[in-house]
Design a protein around this motif. Structure first.
Motif, PDB file in Angstrom:
ATOM      1  N   LEU A  36      -6.648  -6.883   3.445  1.00 24.17           N
ATOM      2  CA  LEU A  36      -5.846  -5.670   3.553  1.00 24.17           C
ATOM      3  C   LEU A  36      -4.679  -5.676   2.577  1.00 24.17           C
ATOM      4  O   LEU A  36      -4.250  -4.626   2.108  1.00 24.17           O
ATOM      5  N   GLY A  37      -4.163  -6.858   2.258  1.00 22.62           N
ATOM      6  CA  GLY A  37      -3.128  -6.941   1.228  1.00 22.62           C
ATOM      7  C   GLY A  37      -3.653  -6.537  -0.130  1.00 22.62           C
ATOM      8  O   GLY A  37      -2.985  -5.854  -0.898  1.00 22.62           O
ATOM      9  N   SER A  40      -4.209  -2.870  -0.099  1.00 23.41           N
ATOM     10  CA  SER A  40      -2.931  -2.164  -0.143  1.00 23.41           C
ATOM     11  C   SER A  40      -2.480  -1.860  -1.560  1.00 23.41           C
ATOM     12  O   SER A  40      -1.686  -0.946  -1.770  1.00 23.41           O
ATOM     13  N   GLY A  44      -1.760   1.621  -0.737  1.00 17.76           N
ATOM     14  CA  GLY A  44      -0.450   1.326  -0.170  1.00 17.76           C
ATOM     15  C   GLY A  44       0.336   2.553   0.227  1.00 17.76           C
ATOM     16  O   GLY A  44       1.238   2.491   1.046  1.00 17.76           O
ATOM     17  N   SER A  46      -0.560   4.866   2.023  1.00 18.35           N
ATOM     18  CA  SER A  46      -0.933   5.353   3.348  1.00 18.35           C
ATOM     19  C   SER A  46      -0.037   4.788   4.450  1.00 18.35           C
ATOM     20  O   SER A  46      -0.052   5.315   5.555  1.00 18.35           O
ATOM     21  N   VAL A  49      -2.325   0.857   6.157  1.00 19.46           N
ATOM     22  CA  VAL A  49      -3.026  -0.357   5.708  1.00 19.46           C
ATOM     23  C   VAL A  49      -2.050  -1.533   5.564  1.00 19.46           C
ATOM     24  O   VAL A  49      -2.324  -2.611   6.083  1.00 19.46           O
ATOM     25  N   PRO A  50      -0.900  -1.370   4.903  1.00 18.85           N
ATOM     26  CA  PRO A  50       0.015  -2.518   4.812  1.00 18.85           C
ATOM     27  C   PRO A  50       0.611  -2.943   6.153  1.00 18.85           C
ATOM     28  O   PRO A  50       0.820  -4.133   6.384  1.00 18.85           O
ATOM     29  N   GLY A  53      -2.091  -4.954   7.950  1.00 21.79           N
ATOM     30  CA  GLY A  53      -2.224  -6.244   7.277  1.00 21.79           C
ATOM     31  C   GLY A  53      -1.050  -7.170   7.566  1.00 21.79           C
ATOM     32  O   GLY A  53      -1.222  -8.382   7.730  1.00 21.79           O
ATOM     33  N   ASN A  78       1.281  -7.502   1.653  1.00 15.51           N
ATOM     34  CA  ASN A  78       1.505  -6.326   2.486  1.00 15.51           C
ATOM     35  C   ASN A  78       2.979  -5.945   2.560  1.00 15.51           C
ATOM     36  O   ASN A  78       3.312  -4.757   2.525  1.00 15.51           O
ATOM     37  N   LEU A  81       4.096  -4.378  -0.889  1.00 17.36           N
ATOM     38  CA  LEU A  81       3.549  -3.044  -1.091  1.00 17.36           C
ATOM     39  C   LEU A  81       4.076  -2.049  -0.071  1.00 17.36           C
ATOM     40  O   LEU A  81       4.263  -0.868  -0.396  1.00 17.36           O
ATOM     41  N   LEU A  82       4.369  -2.490   1.137  1.00 19.81           N
ATOM     42  CA  LEU A  82       4.980  -1.605   2.121  1.00 19.81           C
ATOM     43  C   LEU A  82       6.404  -1.240   1.711  1.00 19.81           C
ATOM     44  O   LEU A  82       6.816  -0.079   1.812  1.00 19.81           O
TER      45      LEU A  82
END
Length: 105
Positions: A36-37, A40, A44, A46, A49-50, A53, A78, A81-82
């Motif tokens: 998921l990372g 992302s 990312g 969205s 997803v992050p 993760g 994650n 990117l978050l």
């Protein structure tokens, strides 16, 4: 014609694991967090997803000590990117508010 068999001589379907055999450790949470990372990077924006993760990576640190490296990489990817997606969203909101007076010209 019927055949009678002795059940004591038949092999069981699943044999019991000996006490000294190593237990296979699960690495599902850490692999999911790492995947998921990596996803992302593309998805990312969205936010979902992050976050998922990141949660899976934190759970993997507690439950899967053998897969610690993958869990840490998943958490780092994650989280970065978050944070980036959050900064872009805040920047877009600020830019939209700054340009709002010019929208009605």
């Amino acid at each position: 014609m019927t055949t009678v068999t002795d059940t004591a001589t038949q092999a069981p379907y699943a044999e019991a694991r000996p006490a000294d055999a190593p237990i296979a450790e699960s690495r599902g949470f850490s692999i999911a967090s790492l995947v998921l990372g990596l996803v992302s990077i593309v998805a990312g924006y969205s936010f979902v997803v992050p976050i998922v993760g990141l949660v899976l990576g934190i759970m993997a640190l507690k439950r899967e000590p053998a897969a610690r490296t993958m869990a840490i990489w998943g958490i780092v990817l994650n989280a970065v990117l978050l944070a980036g997606a959050t900064l872009v969203a805040i920047g877009a909101a600020v830019f939209g508010l700054v340009m709002l007076p010019f929208a009605f010209l």
